[in-house]
Scaffold this motif. Structure first.
Motif, PDB file in Angstrom:
ATOM      1  N   GLN A 232       0.765  -1.005  -0.152  1.00 52.48           N
ATOM      2  CA  GLN A 232       0.004  -0.094   0.017  1.00 52.48           C
ATOM      3  C   GLN A 232       0.906   1.434  -0.013  1.00 52.48           C
ATOM      4  O   GLN A 232       1.951   1.317   0.845  1.00 52.48           O
ATOM      5  N   SER A 233       0.703   2.225  -1.008  1.00 51.83           N
ATOM      6  CA  SER A 233       1.399   3.288  -1.067  1.00 51.83           C
ATOM      7  C   SER A 233       0.230   4.366  -0.535  1.00 51.83           C
ATOM      8  O   SER A 233      -0.848   4.320  -0.827  1.00 51.83           O
ATOM      9  N   PRO A 234       0.777   5.693  -0.160  1.00 56.70           N
ATOM     10  CA  PRO A 234      -0.066   6.737   0.087  1.00 56.70           C
ATOM     11  C   PRO A 234      -1.119   7.068  -0.917  1.00 56.70           C
ATOM     12  O   PRO A 234      -1.062   7.200  -2.108  1.00 56.70           O
ATOM     13  N   GLY A 235      -2.158   7.223  -0.295  1.00 56.98           N
ATOM     14  CA  GLY A 235      -3.559   7.400  -1.422  1.00 56.98           C
ATOM     15  C   GLY A 235      -3.967   6.343  -2.129  1.00 56.98           C
ATOM     16  O   GLY A 235      -4.965   6.449  -2.907  1.00 56.98           O
ATOM     17  N   LYS A 236      -3.445   5.207  -2.185  1.00 53.66           N
ATOM     18  CA  LYS A 236      -4.067   4.035  -2.806  1.00 53.66           C
ATOM     19  C   LYS A 236      -4.336   2.887  -1.978  1.00 53.66           C
ATOM     20  O   LYS A 236      -4.016   2.843  -0.674  1.00 53.66           O
TER      21      LYS A 236
END
Length: 121
Positions: A37-41
């Motif tokens: 998980q990456s920021p905003g996703k």
């Protein structure tokens, strides 16, 4: 309840390799895997393994670069990541409780704290 414990993340350059490890109770789990998980996703499944037969699934973005494996005797699952790219930057989580919906997307439950992977160009 004992949650999975991920390790092995770090900051690397594009093209480098890393191996993530996950110590977890396999129990009677059938679906195990790595998500990121990456920021905003949304959290996405990148590598899944069937604990019984050993069949694997890889997201298109990591296919031919990432390899999932497990050592039942050590209760450890691995993710070998080669030729890393900046877009692989994310927190990586493992789970021994995952499933696939009717549209082919993987979901999971019972997460550890994750391990950060940062890839710079």
């Amino acid at each position: 309840q004992v949650h999975p414990v991920e390790s092995g993340g770090g900051s690397v350059q594009g093209g480098d390799a890393l191996t993530l490890s996950c110590v977890a109770s396999f129990g009677k789990s059938r679906c195990m895997g790595w998500f990121r998980q990456s920021p905003g996703k949304a959290r996405e499944g990148v590598a899944i393994i069937h604990n019984g037969g050993g069949s694997t699934y890889y997201a298109g973005s990591v296919k031919d670069r990432f390899t999932i494996s497990r050592d039942s005797a050590k209760s450890t699952m691995y993710l070998q990541m080669n030729n890393l790219r900046p877009e692989d930057t994310a927190v990586y989580y493992c789970t021994t409780k995952c499933w696939r919906n009717n549209f082919g997307r993987f979901f999971g439950d019972d997460w550890g704290q994750g391990t950060q992977v940062t890839v710079s160009s």
